[in-house]
Design a protein around this motif. Sequence first.
Motif, PDB file in Angstrom:
ATOM      1  N   ALA A  49       5.387  -0.002  16.367  1.00  0.00           N
ATOM      2  CA  ALA A  49       6.663   0.666  16.631  1.00  0.00           C
ATOM      3  C   ALA A  49       7.720   0.255  15.611  1.00  0.00           C
ATOM      4  O   ALA A  49       8.501   1.096  15.136  1.00  0.00           O
ATOM      5  N   GLU A  50       7.747  -1.024  15.261  1.00  0.00           N
ATOM      6  CA  GLU A  50       8.717  -1.502  14.274  1.00  0.00           C
ATOM      7  C   GLU A  50       8.434  -0.909  12.899  1.00  0.00           C
ATOM      8  O   GLU A  50       9.357  -0.550  12.161  1.00  0.00           O
ATOM      9  N   MET A  51       7.152  -0.810  12.567  1.00  0.00           N
ATOM     10  CA  MET A  51       6.777  -0.233  11.276  1.00  0.00           C
ATOM     11  C   MET A  51       7.167   1.237  11.191  1.00  0.00           C
ATOM     12  O   MET A  51       7.743   1.688  10.189  1.00  0.00           O
ATOM     13  N   LEU A  52       6.895   1.993  12.253  1.00  0.00           N
ATOM     14  CA  LEU A  52       7.232   3.414  12.261  1.00  0.00           C
ATOM     15  C   LEU A  52       8.740   3.628  12.170  1.00  0.00           C
ATOM     16  O   LEU A  52       9.212   4.511  11.441  1.00  0.00           O
ATOM     17  N   LYS A  53       9.481   2.821  12.889  1.00  0.00           N
ATOM     18  CA  LYS A  53      10.940   2.947  12.850  1.00  0.00           C
ATOM     19  C   LYS A  53      11.485   2.565  11.482  1.00  0.00           C
ATOM     20  O   LYS A  53      12.363   3.248  10.934  1.00  0.00           O
ATOM     21  N   TYR A  54      10.954   1.486  10.914  1.00  0.00           N
ATOM     22  CA  TYR A  54      11.447   0.999   9.624  1.00  0.00           C
ATOM     23  C   TYR A  54      11.183   2.010   8.513  1.00  0.00           C
ATOM     24  O   TYR A  54      12.092   2.380   7.758  1.00  0.00           O
ATOM     25  N   LEU A  55       9.945   2.483   8.414  1.00  0.00           N
ATOM     26  CA  LEU A  55       9.597   3.398   7.326  1.00  0.00           C
ATOM     27  C   LEU A  55      10.118   4.813   7.558  1.00  0.00           C
ATOM     28  O   LEU A  55      10.408   5.536   6.599  1.00  0.00           O
ATOM     29  N   GLY A  56      10.245   5.193   8.816  1.00  0.00           N
ATOM     30  CA  GLY A  56      10.602   6.577   9.097  1.00  0.00           C
ATOM     31  C   GLY A  56      12.051   6.836   9.429  1.00  0.00           C
ATOM     32  O   GLY A  56      12.492   7.999   9.366  1.00  0.00           O
ATOM     33  N   SER A  57      12.816   5.772   9.743  1.00  0.00           N
ATOM     34  CA  SER A  57      14.167   6.034  10.256  1.00  0.00           C
ATOM     35  C   SER A  57      15.271   5.185   9.645  1.00  0.00           C
ATOM     36  O   SER A  57      16.430   5.335  10.036  1.00  0.00           O
ATOM     37  N   THR A  58      14.946   4.286   8.735  1.00  0.00           N
ATOM     38  CA  THR A  58      15.989   3.404   8.204  1.00  0.00           C
ATOM     39  C   THR A  58      16.166   3.614   6.702  1.00  0.00           C
ATOM     40  O   THR A  58      15.237   4.032   5.995  1.00  0.00           O
ATOM     41  N   LEU A  59      17.370   3.298   6.229  1.00  0.00           N
ATOM     42  CA  LEU A  59      17.658   3.445   4.805  1.00  0.00           C
ATOM     43  C   LEU A  59      16.842   2.460   3.974  1.00  0.00           C
ATOM     44  O   LEU A  59      16.311   2.818   2.914  1.00  0.00           O
ATOM     45  N   THR A  60      16.735   1.230   4.455  1.00  0.00           N
ATOM     46  CA  THR A  60      15.935   0.248   3.712  1.00  0.00           C
ATOM     47  C   THR A  60      14.468   0.661   3.682  1.00  0.00           C
ATOM     48  O   THR A  60      13.765   0.430   2.692  1.00  0.00           O
ATOM     49  N   GLY A  61      14.003   1.286   4.770  1.00  0.00           N
ATOM     50  CA  GLY A  61      12.634   1.790   4.785  1.00  0.00           C
ATOM     51  C   GLY A  61      12.437   2.922   3.790  1.00  0.00           C
ATOM     52  O   GLY A  61      11.382   3.031   3.153  1.00  0.00           O
ATOM     53  N   TRP A  62      13.457   3.769   3.640  1.00  0.00           N
ATOM     54  CA  TRP A  62      13.383   4.853   2.653  1.00  0.00           C
ATOM     55  C   TRP A  62      13.258   4.275   1.247  1.00  0.00           C
ATOM     56  O   TRP A  62      12.444   4.738   0.438  1.00  0.00           O
ATOM     57  N   HIS A  63      14.070   3.262   0.951  1.00  0.00           N
ATOM     58  CA  HIS A  63      13.973   2.615  -0.364  1.00  0.00           C
ATOM     59  C   HIS A  63      12.601   1.969  -0.546  1.00  0.00           C
ATOM     60  O   HIS A  63      12.034   1.995  -1.648  1.00  0.00           O
ATOM     61  N   CYS A  64      12.079   1.389   0.525  1.00  0.00           N
ATOM     62  CA  CYS A  64      10.743   0.784   0.464  1.00  0.00           C
ATOM     63  C   CYS A  64       9.704   1.848   0.132  1.00  0.00           C
ATOM     64  O   CYS A  64       8.833   1.639  -0.724  1.00  0.00           O
ATOM     65  N   CYS A  65       9.794   2.994   0.795  1.00  0.00           N
ATOM     66  CA  CYS A  65       8.821   4.069   0.588  1.00  0.00           C
ATOM     67  C   CYS A  65       8.907   4.679  -0.806  1.00  0.00           C
ATOM     68  O   CYS A  65       7.917   5.198  -1.330  1.00  0.00           O
ATOM     69  N   HIS A  66      10.076   4.633  -1.400  1.00  0.00           N
ATOM     70  CA  HIS A  66      10.256   5.259  -2.711  1.00  0.00           C
ATOM     71  C   HIS A  66      10.295   4.243  -3.849  1.00  0.00           C
ATOM     72  O   HIS A  66      10.467   4.618  -5.018  1.00  0.00           O
ATOM     73  N   GLY A  67      10.133   2.975  -3.517  1.00  0.00           N
ATOM     74  CA  GLY A  67      10.056   1.943  -4.543  1.00  0.00           C
ATOM     75  C   GLY A  67      11.313   1.778  -5.351  1.00  0.00           C
ATOM     76  O   GLY A  67      11.250   1.435  -6.539  1.00  0.00           O
ATOM     77  N   THR A  68      12.466   2.012  -4.729  1.00  0.00           N
ATOM     78  CA  THR A  68      13.729   1.953  -5.469  1.00  0.00           C
ATOM     79  C   THR A  68      14.435   0.612  -5.353  1.00  0.00           C
ATOM     80  O   THR A  68      15.512   0.434  -5.916  1.00  0.00           O
ATOM     81  N   ARG A  69      13.846  -0.319  -4.606  1.00  0.00           N
ATOM     82  CA  ARG A  69      14.416  -1.661  -4.506  1.00  0.00           C
ATOM     83  C   ARG A  69      13.299  -2.692  -4.546  1.00  0.00           C
ATOM     84  O   ARG A  69      12.122  -2.358  -4.428  1.00  0.00           O
ATOM     85  N   ASP A  70      13.708  -3.946  -4.714  1.00  0.00           N
ATOM     86  CA  ASP A  70      12.714  -5.019  -4.715  1.00  0.00           C
ATOM     87  C   ASP A  70      11.957  -5.026  -3.384  1.00  0.00           C
ATOM     88  O   ASP A  70      12.533  -4.786  -2.315  1.00  0.00           O
ATOM     89  N   VAL A  71      10.677  -5.309  -3.472  1.00  0.00           N
ATOM     90  CA  VAL A  71       9.830  -5.312  -2.281  1.00  0.00           C
ATOM     91  C   VAL A  71      10.101  -6.567  -1.456  1.00  0.00           C
ATOM     92  O   VAL A  71       9.994  -7.687  -1.959  1.00  0.00           O
ATOM     93  N   THR A  72      10.455  -6.371  -0.204  1.00  0.00           N
ATOM     94  CA  THR A  72      10.691  -7.487   0.714  1.00  0.00           C
ATOM     95  C   THR A  72       9.450  -7.717   1.566  1.00  0.00           C
ATOM     96  O   THR A  72       8.500  -6.923   1.557  1.00  0.00           O
ATOM     97  N   TRP A  73       9.477  -8.806   2.328  1.00  0.00           N
ATOM     98  CA  TRP A  73       8.366  -9.099   3.242  1.00  0.00           C
ATOM     99  C   TRP A  73       8.194  -7.973   4.256  1.00  0.00           C
ATOM    100  O   TRP A  73       7.082  -7.520   4.521  1.00  0.00           O
ATOM    101  N   GLU A  74       9.302  -7.498   4.814  1.00  0.00           N
ATOM    102  CA  GLU A  74       9.225  -6.426   5.804  1.00  0.00           C
ATOM    103  C   GLU A  74       8.655  -5.158   5.186  1.00  0.00           C
ATOM    104  O   GLU A  74       7.835  -4.464   5.805  1.00  0.00           O
ATOM    105  N   CYS A  75       9.069  -4.863   3.967  1.00  0.00           N
ATOM    106  CA  CYS A  75       8.557  -3.683   3.273  1.00  0.00           C
ATOM    107  C   CYS A  75       7.057  -3.807   3.021  1.00  0.00           C
ATOM    108  O   CYS A  75       6.286  -2.895   3.325  1.00  0.00           O
ATOM    109  N   ARG A  76       6.649  -4.935   2.478  1.00  0.00           N
ATOM    110  CA  ARG A  76       5.238  -5.125   2.128  1.00  0.00           C
ATOM    111  C   ARG A  76       4.342  -5.045   3.364  1.00  0.00           C
ATOM    112  O   ARG A  76       3.324  -4.345   3.361  1.00  0.00           O
ATOM    113  N   THR A  77       4.717  -5.763   4.412  1.00  0.00           N
ATOM    114  CA  THR A  77       3.869  -5.785   5.604  1.00  0.00           C
ATOM    115  C   THR A  77       3.879  -4.440   6.326  1.00  0.00           C
ATOM    116  O   THR A  77       2.863  -4.030   6.901  1.00  0.00           O
TER     117      THR A  77
END
Length: 224
Positions: A163-191
């Motif tokens: 649930a946390e992964m779906l919310k992070y990647l699908g509904s948050t701005l930081t998740g959007w940056h994670c999905c598009h590789g526009t910021r440094d990869v964090t632990w939350e992004c990688r996992t």
Amino acid sequence: MSDGALFSTDTVSTEARYQWHLWTADLLDVATSALVGWAALRAMEHERTPVAMVLAMVLAWLASSAVGGIWGRTLWRQLLGVRLVRNAGAPGAQRGLVRAFTTPVDLLVAPVLQRRPFDTMLGLYAEPVTAGAGARLKGMVPQLPWLALLAGAVWLLVTPTRAEMLKYLGSTLTGWHCCHGTRDVTWECRTSLNRAVREANSGREDVRAVVADCPVASERLAKP
């Protein structure tokens, strides 16, 4: 009375001498049980309501207390160099379970009373484990499953649930940056990406829908 007799530690009982080792071990055992219970809910993807969390933590504490009663030792007792005994032997599972309900009270009153009334009532006390580094290490072998359980609990607590992964990647701005590789990869992004790709490969449609809108995850999923 000589100074030697006045300040001799021989007059201090074994129970008193090691009660604070046991107190610290019990406190750490309670904390460990709370972590394990919380992690178990995360592993089961269960809704973490207050009631569910308390129940999971209590069940983990009861299990830890029962096993600790059978062996007289827990991970933290072994590390702190004490074991719980009754008449020079392990208390047993039944007394261990009874002690699960009395220990929280003893933890609270011991600093004030300088003793553990419920342990005394149950005939339980702490005594040192066999001295020497070799004996200590040998005594740690039966505690390795608990050490592995603790490590697993910590891992589950620091990695996202589905649930946390779906919310992070699908509904948050930081998740959007994670999905598009526009910021440094964090632990939350990688996992989150790792879990998304893994579960998309297993055929979960809700995860596949999120991965479809996540270029980085889609690229990983497309790789053989």
